[in-house]
Design a protein around this motif. Sequence first.
Motif, PDB file in Angstrom:
ATOM      1  N   GLY A 183      40.104  48.258  32.337  1.00 13.43           N
ATOM      2  CA  GLY A 183      39.343  48.058  32.911  1.00 13.43           C
ATOM      3  C   GLY A 183      38.619  49.117  33.792  1.00 13.43           C
ATOM      4  O   GLY A 183      38.129  48.730  34.789  1.00 13.43           O
ATOM      5  N   GLY A 184      38.987  50.296  34.410  1.00 16.16           N
ATOM      6  CA  GLY A 184      38.829  50.916  35.378  1.00 16.16           C
ATOM      7  C   GLY A 184      38.946  50.858  36.287  1.00 16.16           C
ATOM      8  O   GLY A 184      38.287  50.590  37.507  1.00 16.16           O
ATOM      9  N   ALA A 185      39.919  49.707  36.790  1.00 17.50           N
ATOM     10  CA  ALA A 185      40.161  49.103  37.593  1.00 17.50           C
ATOM     11  C   ALA A 185      40.627  49.734  39.121  1.00 17.50           C
ATOM     12  O   ALA A 185      41.030  50.516  39.333  1.00 17.50           O
ATOM     13  CB  ALA A 185      41.543  47.960  38.023  1.00 17.50           C
TER      14      ALA A 185
ATOM     15  N   LEU B  36      45.693  39.860  38.800  1.00 20.59           N
ATOM     16  CA  LEU B  36      46.520  39.792  40.032  1.00 20.59           C
ATOM     17  C   LEU B  36      45.705  41.666  40.498  1.00 20.59           C
ATOM     18  O   LEU B  36      45.168  41.216  42.076  1.00 20.59           O
ATOM     19  CB  LEU B  36      47.625  40.053  39.558  1.00 20.59           C
ATOM     20  N   ILE B  37      45.578  42.292  40.085  1.00 20.25           N
ATOM     21  CA  ILE B  37      44.623  43.176  40.307  1.00 20.25           C
ATOM     22  C   ILE B  37      43.619  43.881  40.749  1.00 20.25           C
ATOM     23  O   ILE B  37      43.103  43.558  42.207  1.00 20.25           O
ATOM     24  CB  ILE B  37      45.307  44.518  39.421  1.00 20.25           C
ATOM     25  N   GLY B  38      42.453  42.302  40.094  1.00 16.98           N
ATOM     26  CA  GLY B  38      41.207  42.086  40.149  1.00 16.98           C
ATOM     27  C   GLY B  38      41.622  41.107  41.567  1.00 16.98           C
ATOM     28  O   GLY B  38      40.387  41.252  42.464  1.00 16.98           O
ATOM     29  N   ALA B  39      42.147  40.412  41.595  1.00 11.84           N
ATOM     30  CA  ALA B  39      42.394  39.551  42.707  1.00 11.84           C
ATOM     31  C   ALA B  39      42.355  40.408  44.108  1.00 11.84           C
ATOM     32  O   ALA B  39      42.113  40.177  45.411  1.00 11.84           O
ATOM     33  CB  ALA B  39      43.307  38.693  43.192  1.00 11.84           C
TER      34      ALA B  39
ATOM     35  N   TYR C 186      33.143  41.843  33.063  1.00 17.13           N
ATOM     36  CA  TYR C 186      35.018  42.155  32.029  1.00 17.13           C
ATOM     37  C   TYR C 186      36.070  40.801  32.503  1.00 17.13           C
ATOM     38  O   TYR C 186      36.187  40.956  31.613  1.00 17.13           O
ATOM     39  CB  TYR C 186      35.297  42.926  34.023  1.00 17.13           C
ATOM     40  N   TYR C 187      35.535  39.784  33.607  1.00 14.29           N
ATOM     41  CA  TYR C 187      36.107  38.493  33.778  1.00 14.29           C
ATOM     42  C   TYR C 187      36.082  37.579  31.910  1.00 14.29           C
ATOM     43  O   TYR C 187      37.192  37.171  31.908  1.00 14.29           O
ATOM     44  CB  TYR C 187      37.342  38.089  34.706  1.00 14.29           C
ATOM     45  N   LEU C 188      34.900  37.693  32.183  1.00 12.08           N
ATOM     46  CA  LEU C 188      34.132  36.517  31.212  1.00 12.08           C
ATOM     47  C   LEU C 188      34.748  37.253  29.954  1.00 12.08           C
ATOM     48  O   LEU C 188      34.668  36.507  28.821  1.00 12.08           O
ATOM     49  CB  LEU C 188      33.365  36.050  31.271  1.00 12.08           C
TER      50      LEU C 188
ATOM     51  N   TYR D 112      41.098  43.142  49.360  1.00 12.38           N
ATOM     52  CA  TYR D 112      41.451  44.072  50.255  1.00 12.38           C
ATOM     53  C   TYR D 112      39.968  44.437  50.437  1.00 12.38           C
ATOM     54  O   TYR D 112      39.815  44.617  51.473  1.00 12.38           O
ATOM     55  CB  TYR D 112      41.722  45.284  49.466  1.00 12.38           C
ATOM     56  N   GLU D 113      38.759  43.992  50.087  1.00 11.46           N
ATOM     57  CA  GLU D 113      37.541  44.812  50.468  1.00 11.46           C
ATOM     58  C   GLU D 113      36.752  43.684  51.454  1.00 11.46           C
ATOM     59  O   GLU D 113      35.947  43.785  51.952  1.00 11.46           O
ATOM     60  CB  GLU D 113      36.521  44.728  48.936  1.00 11.46           C
ATOM     61  N   ALA D 114      37.675  42.115  51.400  1.00 12.46           N
ATOM     62  CA  ALA D 114      37.345  40.669  51.992  1.00 12.46           C
ATOM     63  C   ALA D 114      37.757  40.875  52.934  1.00 12.46           C
ATOM     64  O   ALA D 114      37.495  40.278  54.068  1.00 12.46           O
ATOM     65  CB  ALA D 114      37.259  39.963  51.421  1.00 12.46           C
TER      66      ALA D 114
END
Length: 332
Positions: free
Chosen positions: A278-280, A14-17, A313-315, A22-24
């Motif tokens: 993960g240093g998110a 969820l944080i990654g998404a 990371y996710y892989l 946000y970046e996009a």
Amino acid sequence: MTRKNKLAVFIMVLIGAGIFIYEARDLNGAKLIHELLSLDLKWLLVAFLLMFGSWIVETFVVQIFIKNGSDELDFKTALRVPLVEQLFNAITPMASGGQPAQLFALMQSGVEAGRASSVLLMKFVVYQFMVLINLLIGFDQVSRHFGALVIFIIFGFVIHVIVIVGLLMVMYYYKFTKKLVRIIMIPVGWFVKPEKKMAMQLDLDHKIDTFYAESLHLKREKVRVIKACFLTLIQLLLYYAVPYFVLLALGVNHVSIVEVIVLHVMIVMIVSLFPIPGGAGGAEYSFKTLFATYVASPSKLVLGMLLWRFLTYYLGMICGIVAMALPPKKDA
């Protein structure tokens, strides 16, 4: 996997998404989709293979340290160890869950607990030395060109040096190190209860004793350690080269693979400083900051960040979940 671990995976996804959204937020959606459809898939496949290759090489390191007379792990069983490590590094702060997860995986495979701890200690020492070599090679280049991140870079570099110095002190100045730790624990006692301080002291003494005992194995098995060092260096180079082929997949082909490897080394070091699993946030910010010089298009930069983050990371999380679901074969 426990319910708590499943929740941690869900939260990190969820944080990654959320970070990607946000970046996009200010990007042209049609252009982003166009960039995605224009990817050169052969280079993306190379990036995938490099990630899998790094885990395979790490598997060989595990096998080298496990092998002792008739005791050994077959490749499939040994591969489970780095994959489980990937999962728990990803969902725990400062990657603190990676070592216990590897220990658990080895014990599930039939490796005795003391021996498994020995293997992981030797693997950890070799890994730290090889990481430090990579940092020394790339530090000057990044510090000259990216001043805003120099503080993080220096801080990360200092931490790695302290870890290495600490390991060397235990290996070669065992008694002095134990006395030094006791002195350092004195001011700690000003802030914690006596019984807690005593528990911390006993735990540190036990870890120092264990590592010293295992360091004697390192000194005796020089050929094995040299092989592990060589393979670990290859493992790291495969991993650090991943963003170069992500950039090639995006059509960014005017960069040097050496420069990209150096930048990735610094990103990984910076990420290790963030206490979030993960240093998110820190990982994405570091990637955008360091690679913005090479990628002029904002859409390509964000897409590159997403692809890099998925691969590195996710892989690993996905493969780790699969490895956890597969029962280990007890060979050792």
